[in-house]
Design a protein around this motif. Structure first.
Motif, mmCIF file in Angstrom:
data_model
loop_
_atom_site.group_PDB
_atom_site.id
_atom_site.type_symbol
_atom_site.label_atom_id
_atom_site.label_comp_id
_atom_site.label_asym_id
_atom_site.label_seq_id
_atom_site.Cartn_x
_atom_site.Cartn_y
_atom_site.Cartn_z
ATOM 1 N N ALA A 36 -8.615 2.229 -6.748
ATOM 2 C CA ALA A 36 -9.480 2.045 -5.576
ATOM 3 C C ALA A 36 -8.729 2.450 -4.316
ATOM 4 O O ALA A 36 -7.513 2.286 -4.234
ATOM 5 C CB ALA A 36 -9.924 0.591 -5.467
ATOM 6 N N ILE A 37 -9.483 2.993 -3.355
ATOM 7 C CA ILE A 37 -8.961 3.274 -2.021
ATOM 8 C C ILE A 37 -10.011 2.796 -1.025
ATOM 9 O O ILE A 37 -11.165 3.208 -1.075
ATOM 10 C CB ILE A 37 -8.694 4.772 -1.784
ATOM 11 N N LEU A 38 -9.586 1.922 -0.122
ATOM 12 C CA LEU A 38 -10.441 1.506 0.984
ATOM 13 C C LEU A 38 -9.904 2.176 2.232
ATOM 14 O O LEU A 38 -8.719 2.073 2.547
ATOM 15 C CB LEU A 38 -10.409 -0.010 1.151
ATOM 16 N N GLY A 39 -10.761 2.892 2.927
ATOM 17 C CA GLY A 39 -10.378 3.637 4.114
ATOM 18 C C GLY A 39 -11.039 4.995 4.086
ATOM 19 O O GLY A 39 -11.698 5.361 3.110
ATOM 20 N N LYS A 40 -10.863 5.723 5.151
ATOM 21 C CA LYS A 40 -11.480 7.048 5.266
ATOM 22 C C LYS A 40 -10.403 8.113 5.383
ATOM 23 O O LYS A 40 -9.360 7.874 5.992
ATOM 24 C CB LYS A 40 -12.388 7.082 6.491
ATOM 25 N N PRO A 41 -10.665 9.297 4.817
ATOM 26 C CA PRO A 41 -9.691 10.372 4.932
ATOM 27 C C PRO A 41 -9.623 10.895 6.366
ATOM 28 O O PRO A 41 -10.599 11.423 6.878
ATOM 29 C CB PRO A 41 -10.194 11.446 3.966
ATOM 30 N N GLY A 42 -8.518 10.661 7.008
ATOM 31 C CA GLY A 42 -8.280 11.117 8.368
ATOM 32 C C GLY A 42 -6.833 10.839 8.725
ATOM 33 O O GLY A 42 -6.322 9.756 8.435
ATOM 34 N N SER A 43 -6.179 11.810 9.307
ATOM 35 C CA SER A 43 -4.766 11.657 9.637
ATOM 36 C C SER A 43 -4.545 10.430 10.513
ATOM 37 O O SER A 43 -5.257 10.213 11.485
ATOM 38 C CB SER A 43 -4.266 12.922 10.333
ATOM 39 N N ASN A 45 -5.025 7.340 9.549
ATOM 40 C CA ASN A 45 -5.806 6.198 9.061
ATOM 41 C C ASN A 45 -5.011 5.364 8.073
ATOM 42 O O ASN A 45 -4.219 5.892 7.287
ATOM 43 C CB ASN A 45 -7.103 6.667 8.388
ATOM 44 N N ARG A 46 -5.259 4.065 8.107
ATOM 45 C CA ARG A 46 -4.654 3.147 7.141
ATOM 46 C C ARG A 46 -5.533 3.112 5.895
ATOM 47 O O ARG A 46 -6.768 3.098 5.995
ATOM 48 C CB ARG A 46 -4.547 1.740 7.735
ATOM 49 N N LEU A 47 -4.889 3.087 4.742
ATOM 50 C CA LEU A 47 -5.589 3.031 3.469
ATOM 51 C C LEU A 47 -5.109 1.822 2.682
ATOM 52 O O LEU A 47 -3.906 1.547 2.645
ATOM 53 C CB LEU A 47 -5.317 4.298 2.641
ATOM 54 N N ARG A 48 -6.035 1.145 2.049
ATOM 55 C CA ARG A 48 -5.690 0.042 1.137
ATOM 56 C C ARG A 48 -5.904 0.571 -0.272
ATOM 57 O O ARG A 48 -7.031 0.894 -0.657
ATOM 58 C CB ARG A 48 -6.587 -1.162 1.417
ATOM 59 N N LEU A 49 -4.808 0.717 -1.018
ATOM 60 C CA LEU A 49 -4.854 1.310 -2.346
ATOM 61 C C LEU A 49 -4.604 0.272 -3.420
ATOM 62 O O LEU A 49 -3.777 -0.619 -3.239
ATOM 63 C CB LEU A 49 -3.758 2.378 -2.483
ATOM 64 N N THR A 50 -5.295 0.436 -4.537
ATOM 65 C CA THR A 50 -4.988 -0.327 -5.728
ATOM 66 C C THR A 50 -4.597 0.684 -6.798
ATOM 67 O O THR A 50 -5.397 1.553 -7.163
ATOM 68 C CB THR A 50 -6.194 -1.164 -6.202
ATOM 69 N N THR A 62 -0.727 -1.045 1.121
ATOM 70 C CA THR A 62 -1.285 -0.398 2.304
ATOM 71 C C THR A 62 -0.429 0.817 2.636
ATOM 72 O O THR A 62 0.801 0.739 2.631
ATOM 73 C CB THR A 62 -1.307 -1.372 3.501
ATOM 74 N N SER A 63 -1.096 1.925 2.884
ATOM 75 C CA SER A 63 -0.424 3.169 3.230
ATOM 76 C C SER A 63 -1.072 3.773 4.464
ATOM 77 O O SER A 63 -2.176 3.393 4.835
ATOM 78 C CB SER A 63 -0.511 4.169 2.070
ATOM 79 N N THR A 64 -0.391 4.734 5.051
ATOM 80 C CA THR A 64 -0.926 5.473 6.198
ATOM 81 C C THR A 64 -1.090 6.930 5.795
ATOM 82 O O THR A 64 -0.160 7.544 5.269
ATOM 83 C CB THR A 64 0.028 5.370 7.398
ATOM 84 N N LEU A 65 -2.280 7.467 6.028
ATOM 85 C CA LEU A 65 -2.521 8.873 5.750
ATOM 86 C C LEU A 65 -1.792 9.682 6.822
ATOM 87 O O LEU A 65 -2.096 9.557 8.003
ATOM 88 C CB LEU A 65 -4.025 9.154 5.781
ATOM 89 N N GLN A 78 3.831 5.038 2.334
ATOM 90 C CA GLN A 78 3.902 3.585 2.266
ATOM 91 C C GLN A 78 5.341 3.169 2.535
ATOM 92 O O GLN A 78 6.273 3.761 1.998
ATOM 93 C CB GLN A 78 3.488 3.098 0.886
ATOM 94 N N GLN A 79 5.495 2.188 3.393
ATOM 95 C CA GLN A 79 6.824 1.665 3.692
ATOM 96 C C GLN A 79 6.847 0.187 3.365
ATOM 97 O O GLN A 79 5.939 -0.551 3.741
ATOM 98 C CB GLN A 79 7.158 1.885 5.159
ATOM 99 N N ARG A 80 7.856 -0.215 2.650
ATOM 100 C CA ARG A 80 8.035 -1.631 2.331
ATOM 101 C C ARG A 80 9.298 -2.101 3.022
ATOM 102 O O ARG A 80 10.291 -1.383 3.064
ATOM 103 C CB ARG A 80 8.177 -1.822 0.832
ATOM 104 N N LEU A 81 9.226 -3.311 3.515
ATOM 105 C CA LEU A 81 10.382 -3.889 4.202
ATOM 106 C C LEU A 81 10.783 -2.990 5.363
ATOM 107 O O LEU A 81 9.998 -2.695 6.231
ATOM 108 C CB LEU A 81 11.540 -4.101 3.222
ATOM 109 N N VAL A 82 11.983 -2.502 5.329
ATOM 110 C CA VAL A 82 12.505 -1.604 6.354
ATOM 111 C C VAL A 82 12.459 -0.189 5.764
ATOM 112 O O VAL A 82 12.903 0.014 4.636
ATOM 113 C CB VAL A 82 13.954 -1.997 6.713
#
Length: 156
Positions: A36-43, A45-50, A62-65, A78-82
């Motif tokens: 699953a991906i919640l969000g819209k394709p656009g530079s 934009n934040r995406l919620r991925l499963t 959560t990732s950023t396009l 996607q960045q986790r922690l630092v």
């Protein structure tokens, strides 16, 4: 840095493969890796991925396009922690082939100090998941492409 890559040739147009890749709402119907991906394709934009790697439970992130070049390339990060400790970038690239059709490339780049901690088993599970996604994309694109071709033949 660790990089995993998989590619597959697809007998369909770049625009059709692009349409499938950017139709995030339909992923749950065909994609065995990115469920699953919640969000819209656009530079930007934040995406919620499963995602679900082979043999593992689903994981939501959560990732950023970060890059979008229609109909050729899509990237999210996607960045986790630092970021210096652990970050991943997924790249989807569509390359036209001289004889027709496209080659689809799926790449994951893992950066940071913790990248070296990923075990070989996790890498194999990710590569197998890429392989399954690529084949599902190929099947969907070729099936949809043949429907459009048949509709075009009927109209002629």
């Amino acid at each position: 840095m660790l990089q995993l890559h998989s590619s597959i040739d697809i007998d369909a147009s770049a625009s059709l493969v692009w349409a499938i890749l950017t139709d995030f709402a339909s992923y749950k119907r065909w994609n065995p890796f990115i469920r699953a991906i919640l969000g819209k394709p656009g530079s930007g934009n934040r995406l919620r991925l499963t995602v679900q790697r082979q043999g593992e439970p689903p994981l939501s992130t959560t990732s950023t396009l970060t890059y979008l070049r229609e109909p050729r390339e899509l990237r999210w990060r996607q960045q986790r922690l630092v970021p210096a400790l652990f970050a991943t970038e997924h790249r989807f690239r569509i390359e036209s082939l001289p004889a027709g059709g496209v080659r689809f490339h799926l790449t994951e780049q893992v950066e940071g100090l913790f990248a070296s901690l990923l075990g070989r088993g996790r890498q194999r599970a990710t590569e197998e998941s890429f392989h399954l996604m690529n084949h599902a994309l190929k099947a969907r694109a070729e099936r949809l492409g043949s429907r459009f071709a048949l509709a075009g033949d009927a109209a002629a």
